[in-house]
Scaffold this active site. Structure first.
Site, PDB file in Angstrom:
ATOM      1  CE  LYS A  90     -35.463   9.757  25.569  1.00  0.00           C
ATOM      2  NZ  LYS A  90     -34.475   9.292  24.623  1.00  0.00           N
TER       3      LYS A  90
ATOM      4  CE1 TYR B 134     -25.657   3.238  28.637  1.00  0.00           C
ATOM      5  CE2 TYR B 134     -26.491   4.454  26.830  1.00  0.00           C
ATOM      6  CZ  TYR B 134     -26.678   3.870  28.175  1.00  0.00           C
ATOM      7  OH  TYR B 134     -27.596   4.407  28.798  1.00  0.00           O
TER       8      TYR B 134
ATOM      9  N   GLY C 198     -33.838  -0.753  13.198  1.00  0.00           N
ATOM     10  CA  GLY C 198     -34.581  -0.354  14.281  1.00  0.00           C
ATOM     11  C   GLY C 198     -35.243   0.999  13.896  1.00  0.00           C
TER      12      GLY C 198
ATOM     13  N   GLY D 211     -38.081   5.186  19.211  1.00  0.00           N
ATOM     14  CA  GLY D 211     -37.814   6.776  19.518  1.00  0.00           C
ATOM     15  C   GLY D 211     -36.510   7.308  19.101  1.00  0.00           C
ATOM     16  CB  ALA D 212     -33.086   6.212  19.916  1.00  0.00           C
TER      17      ALA D 212
ATOM     18  CG  ASP E  14     -31.617  11.032  22.116  1.00  0.00           C
ATOM     19  OD1 ASP E  14     -30.676  11.117  23.169  1.00  0.00           O
ATOM     20  OD2 ASP E  14     -32.592  10.367  22.178  1.00  0.00           O
TER      21      ASP E  14
ATOM     22  CG  ASN F  59     -32.948  14.161  25.005  1.00  0.00           C
ATOM     23  OD1 ASN F  59     -33.116  15.510  24.775  1.00  0.00           O
ATOM     24  ND2 ASN F  59     -31.862  13.572  24.604  1.00  0.00           N
TER      25      ASN F  59
HETATM   26  P1  NAP Z   1     -37.653   1.856  21.755  1.00  0.00           P
HETATM   27  O1  NAP Z   1     -38.335   2.908  21.046  1.00  0.00           O
HETATM   28  O2  NAP Z   1     -38.193   0.728  22.855  1.00  0.00           O
HETATM   29  O3  NAP Z   1     -37.492   0.882  20.241  1.00  0.00           O
HETATM   30  C1  NAP Z   1     -36.905  -0.161  20.294  1.00  0.00           C
HETATM   31  C2  NAP Z   1     -36.354  -0.846  18.994  1.00  0.00           C
HETATM   32  O4  NAP Z   1     -35.749  -2.041  19.268  1.00  0.00           O
HETATM   33  C3  NAP Z   1     -37.436  -0.964  17.894  1.00  0.00           C
HETATM   34  O5  NAP Z   1     -37.106  -0.629  16.611  1.00  0.00           O
HETATM   35  C4  NAP Z   1     -38.026  -2.385  18.336  1.00  0.00           C
HETATM   36  O6  NAP Z   1     -38.636  -2.936  17.298  1.00  0.00           O
HETATM   37  C5  NAP Z   1     -36.637  -3.015  18.520  1.00  0.00           C
HETATM   38  N1  NAP Z   1     -36.806  -4.380  18.892  1.00  0.00           N
HETATM   39  C6  NAP Z   1     -36.771  -4.568  20.398  1.00  0.00           C
HETATM   40  N2  NAP Z   1     -36.885  -5.881  20.649  1.00  0.00           N
HETATM   41  C7  NAP Z   1     -36.928  -6.562  19.559  1.00  0.00           C
HETATM   42  C8  NAP Z   1     -36.721  -7.902  18.927  1.00  0.00           C
HETATM   43  N3  NAP Z   1     -36.847  -8.878  20.097  1.00  0.00           N
HETATM   44  N4  NAP Z   1     -36.564  -8.283  17.632  1.00  0.00           N
HETATM   45  C9  NAP Z   1     -36.438  -7.354  16.869  1.00  0.00           C
HETATM   46  N5  NAP Z   1     -36.605  -6.177  17.299  1.00  0.00           N
HETATM   47  C10 NAP Z   1     -36.506  -5.457  18.419  1.00  0.00           C
HETATM   48  O7  NAP Z   1     -36.019   2.098  22.197  1.00  0.00           O
HETATM   49  P2  NAP Z   1     -35.324   3.503  21.710  1.00  0.00           P
HETATM   50  O8  NAP Z   1     -35.671   4.638  22.820  1.00  0.00           O
HETATM   51  O9  NAP Z   1     -35.490   3.802  20.450  1.00  0.00           O
HETATM   52  O10 NAP Z   1     -33.738   3.034  22.069  1.00  0.00           O
HETATM   53  C11 NAP Z   1     -33.328   1.805  21.502  1.00  0.00           C
HETATM   54  C12 NAP Z   1     -31.706   1.610  21.910  1.00  0.00           C
HETATM   55  O11 NAP Z   1     -31.060   2.754  21.645  1.00  0.00           O
HETATM   56  C13 NAP Z   1     -31.881   1.143  23.263  1.00  0.00           C
HETATM   57  O12 NAP Z   1     -30.810   0.305  23.366  1.00  0.00           O
HETATM   58  C14 NAP Z   1     -31.405   2.505  24.018  1.00  0.00           C
HETATM   59  O13 NAP Z   1     -30.742   2.223  25.258  1.00  0.00           O
HETATM   60  C15 NAP Z   1     -30.473   2.996  22.977  1.00  0.00           C
HETATM   61  N6  NAP Z   1     -30.237   4.407  23.261  1.00  0.00           N
HETATM   62  C16 NAP Z   1     -28.909   4.925  23.499  1.00  0.00           C
HETATM   63  C17 NAP Z   1     -28.878   6.412  23.409  1.00  0.00           C
HETATM   64  C18 NAP Z   1     -27.348   6.728  23.643  1.00  0.00           C
HETATM   65  O14 NAP Z   1     -27.296   7.903  24.171  1.00  0.00           O
HETATM   66  N7  NAP Z   1     -26.419   6.008  23.520  1.00  0.00           N
HETATM   67  C19 NAP Z   1     -29.692   7.262  23.150  1.00  0.00           C
HETATM   68  C20 NAP Z   1     -31.047   6.726  23.099  1.00  0.00           C
HETATM   69  C21 NAP Z   1     -31.276   5.370  23.092  1.00  0.00           C
HETATM   70  P3  NAP Z   1     -40.303  -2.801  16.931  1.00  0.00           P
HETATM   71  O15 NAP Z   1     -40.498  -1.567  16.481  1.00  0.00           O
HETATM   72  O16 NAP Z   1     -40.672  -3.961  16.226  1.00  0.00           O
HETATM   73  O17 NAP Z   1     -40.860  -3.308  18.576  1.00  0.00           O
END
Ligand code: NAP
Length: 280
Positions: free
Chosen positions: A70, A225, A132, A135-136, A106, A91
């Protein structure tokens, strides 16, 4: 468009086989009787630029972009929407006269999911507590600020990432300690899990999800989800919150790209949800 007048679209990612976007877009296309197609495109980081520049030659009018491309894709776009430029991530890319136009949907999907799921709910004037800062979260927080939320609290394992998001709107956003204390949730109208904690097959975190005893009148949502009812949502439901699952965000975030590429607005309804759930 190619010789058969079929508009090609797809999603570029690595991995991409798990993506539900092909099922969703193909469902909308088949329901409307359109011949256009949507393909999963597994692309390595080193090939991203060449692939994005070449796709229009194969009839592509646009693509979605997913993890981990992204940010790099945003840098490759000729023009970006205001929000995409602010958060440095796209995206959705639309090809227009040889130019790559990037946007991020998003935040739109997140807000539309809440609007569609909770009667008369608006973020304006609300206090939001978010776990959190990935990126999202960056996209969702920007959308909440834009929609008039008055206070957004962010707790993240890596504080720097939360600080970086909060710096975009310091009057509205503030960073809290990780894992959050009881104060973090106190008085929030909307609570959100934007981490990956609680995803199918992944770790969860009881300390981070230690919610207050009662959450009456509070809306709780999760970006995850799969599963539909995450540990965070299950806990919030037991405490009296109104629950909104993350599948609706996925469905609504797809609408702007689809509308641009095919020229009509797709409808998110129970049939759409069932079609996507059947594939998950
Ligand atoms: P990302 O950039 O990889 O961010 C991951 C987040 O989770 C960060 O805040 C990270 O904290 C935290 N995290 C991961 N492992 C952890 C742990 N063991 N303990 C504590 N915190 C932890 O991912 P993203 O793209 O933002 O996506 C986040 C979620 O949203 C995913 O599950 C994704 O599938 C979902 N999502 C859904 C949609 C939708 O349309 N429903 C759209 C986009 C994303 P750190 O910063 O400390 O690593």
């Amino acid at each position: 468009m190619n010789e058969r007048n079929i508009r090609m679209t797809g999603v570029v990612g690595r991995p991409v086989a798990h993506s539900l976007s092909p099922t969703l877009h193909e469902f909308w296309l088949r329901r409307a009787g359109e011949p256009d197609r949507y393909a999963p495109l597994h692309v390595e980081a080193d090939d991203l630029e060449r692939v994005l520049l070449t796709l229009p030659m194969a009839g592509f009018v646009g693509v979605n972009v997913t993890t981990p491309h992204k940010e790099r894709a945003a840098a490759l776009c000729d023009r970006l929407s205001t929000t995409a430029a602010a958060i440095g991530s796209v995206n959705t890319i639309t090809y227009e006269d040889g130019a790559l136009i990037g946007e991020t949907t998003d935040g739109f999907g997140f807000l539309e999911n809440l609007r569609a799921s909770v009667a008369n709910w608006s973020p304006a004037g609300r206090t939001v507590a978010c776990l959190g800062a990935g990126g999202a979260a960056r996209a969702v927080c920007a959308a909440l600020v834009e929609a008039g939320a008055t206070e957004i609290r962010i707790a993240n394992r890596t504080a720097d990432r939360a600080e970086s998001i909060a710096a975009a709107a310091p009057a509205t956003m503030r960073v809290a300690a990780w894992p959050p204390s009881a104060d973090f949730w106190s008085g929030a109208d909307l609570i959100v899990n934007m981490t990956t904690l609680g995803m199918d097959g992944g770790p969860t975190a009881d300390a981070a999800f230690a919610l207050p005893d009662r959450l009456d009148g509070v809306v709780a949502t999760d970006l995850i989800y799969a599963p539909l009812e995450t540990p965070f949502l299950a806990s919030a439901r037991r405490r009296g919150a109104t629950i909104v699952d993350g599948l609706g965000m996925l469905l609504h975030q797809a609408r702007p790209g689809f509308r641009r590429w095919h020229g009509f607005e797709p409808t998110v309804d129970a049939e759409t949800r069932a079609a996507v759930l059947a594939a998950s």
